[in-house]
Design an enzyme around this catalytic site. Structure first.
Site, PDB file in Angstrom:
ATOM      1  CE1 TYR A  72       0.271   1.855   4.299  1.00  0.00           C
ATOM      2  CE2 TYR A  72       0.612  -0.498   4.609  1.00  0.00           C
ATOM      3  CZ  TYR A  72       0.704   0.807   5.082  1.00  0.00           C
ATOM      4  OH  TYR A  72       1.236   1.055   6.318  1.00  0.00           O
ATOM      5  CB  CYS A  73       1.468   4.059  -1.881  1.00  0.00           C
ATOM      6  SG  CYS A  73       0.256   4.154  -3.219  1.00  0.00           S
ATOM      7  CD1 TRP A  74      -2.289  10.145  -0.588  1.00  0.00           C
ATOM      8  CD2 TRP A  74      -1.728   9.801   1.534  1.00  0.00           C
ATOM      9  NE1 TRP A  74      -2.999  11.045   0.178  1.00  0.00           N
ATOM     10  CE2 TRP A  74      -2.670  10.852   1.489  1.00  0.00           C
ATOM     11  CE3 TRP A  74      -1.225   9.399   2.775  1.00  0.00           C
ATOM     12  CZ2 TRP A  74      -3.129  11.512   2.635  1.00  0.00           C
ATOM     13  CZ3 TRP A  74      -1.682  10.051   3.918  1.00  0.00           C
ATOM     14  CH2 TRP A  74      -2.615  11.098   3.840  1.00  0.00           C
TER      15      TRP A  74
END
Length: 364
Positions: A97-99
């Protein structure tokens, strides 16, 4: 090329239930503020690179930013492949996951899947996870039954919680999660407090691990523990719950606090700075007396004066006002700072609570 698969926030909330690792590919600064508990920091852009790309995007052009960003991301993913991921087996299943669940996590997951690993992307990224935390903490507390342990400062509430846990009871230790003892002198020198968001992530992780069909022991707290705020739904649920009253004699309280606050003995100046926070409440003359006793090494006297002149009056005002069921709470006396006394009391409380629950079930 295989399409990238996405998975909902439920996977992350289940703490590695359906994956072998959770990879947070945001910058180290983003990770430090908050992350999914148990996630590994595997940034595809470091703090400086992220700022550099953002500046280029705004001041030059999106194309130039994407071109440089792609090179940096590729380089950093290669480093992870050669180090953190080098020993991963063919069947490894990471969640990335990222932002927002977009380009950064997409780049990492794409490369991992091309290697042959079954990488998934957390749909919506950290933003979706954060919404999940906030929503869950607003709803979950209503599902739990708490037994709130009360007692004046230094009565040993936190130690009793640990003994209750050892005796088989369910415990939610908010002060441990917040890395703070909940008083003006409550900072832990070896453990800085987490951010508010990280505290809430840890709190949710602890709550979902508890069995809602069994009661949970928790310490009576004010709305704030150090600099951290207890979520509204939890504090309101605590204040409506049954209470236990731990009654500890003054000599035992002094002994317990001398042990807990021993780090101040080596640095009276730090203690003095903390005590200065109380000048507005007690005046400079009284605080000056406390600081003079500390400077002279009169630690038992310092603790006794603080208890009698600051902590006890404050506790008696707030506890009676905020916890209406405290007035009818059973009282449990404690007259020793020895661990065996806490363990004995914890076993007695657990046995009594089991008996009470059994009687209630029989009467139904």
């Amino acid at each position: 090329m295989r399409p990238l698969s996405r998975t909902s926030i439920a996977v992350a909330a289940a703490s590695l239930r359906d994956c072998d690792a959770i990879l947070d590919v945001r910058s180290p600064a983003e990770f430090a503020e908050d992350h999914v508990p148990g996630a590994l920091s595997c940034p595809v852009l470091d703090n400086e690179e992220r700022v550099r790309i953002g500046t280029l995007y705004k001041q030059v052009s999106p194309f130039e930013a994407k071109k440089l960003g792609a090179a940096l991301v590729a380089r950093n993913i290669a480093k992870h492949l050669e180090s953190s991921f080098a020993d991963k087996p063919k069947g490894w299943k990471p969640l990335v996951y990222c932002w927002r669940g977009g380009k950064r996590s997409g780049a990492m997951a794409h490369i991992l899947r091309e290697v042959g690993w079954e990488a998934k992307i957390l749909e919506g990224g950290y933003k979706a996870y954060r919404r999940h935390v906030v929503t869950s903490l607003a709803a979950l507390p209503a599902n739990y039954s708490f037994q709130v342990i009360h007692g004046v400062t230094g009565s040993g509430k936190s130690r009793l919680l640990r003994s209750l846990h050892a005796a088989g009871a369910q415990v939610l230790d908010l002060e441990d999660l917040a890395a703070h003892r909940g008083s003006v002198l409550g900072n832990l020198p070896e453990r800085p407090q987490p951010s508010q968001k990280m505290f809430e992530s840890l709190l949710l992780q602890s709550l979902v691990a508890l069995d809602s069909s069994r009661e949970i022991f928790i310490e009576g707290e004010s709305r704030k523990i150090g600099q951290l705020q207890i979520p509204e739904a939890l504090i309101e649920r605590m204040r409506a719950s049954e209470c236990l009253h731990l009654q500890t004699d003054i000599a035992t309280r002094i002994a317990l606090l001398l042990d807990e606050y021993r780090h101040f003995f080596a640095d009276p100046a730090t203690l003095g700075a903390q005590l200065d926070c109380l000048v507005a409440m007690h005046g400079s003359e009284k605080v000056g007396v406390w600081k003079a006793l500390a400077a002279a090494g009169e630690w038992p006297s310092v603790v006794a004066r603080l208890l009698q002149e600051h902590y006890d009056p404050a506790y008696l005002r707030s506890a009676a006002r905020n916890f209406p069921r405290l007035a009818v709470a059973p009282v449990y006396p404690l007259d020793s700072a020895e661990q065996v006394a806490f363990d004995r009391l914890a076993r007695s409380i657990v046995q009594q609570r089991h008996a009470a629950v059994g009687s209630a079930l029989q009467s139904c």
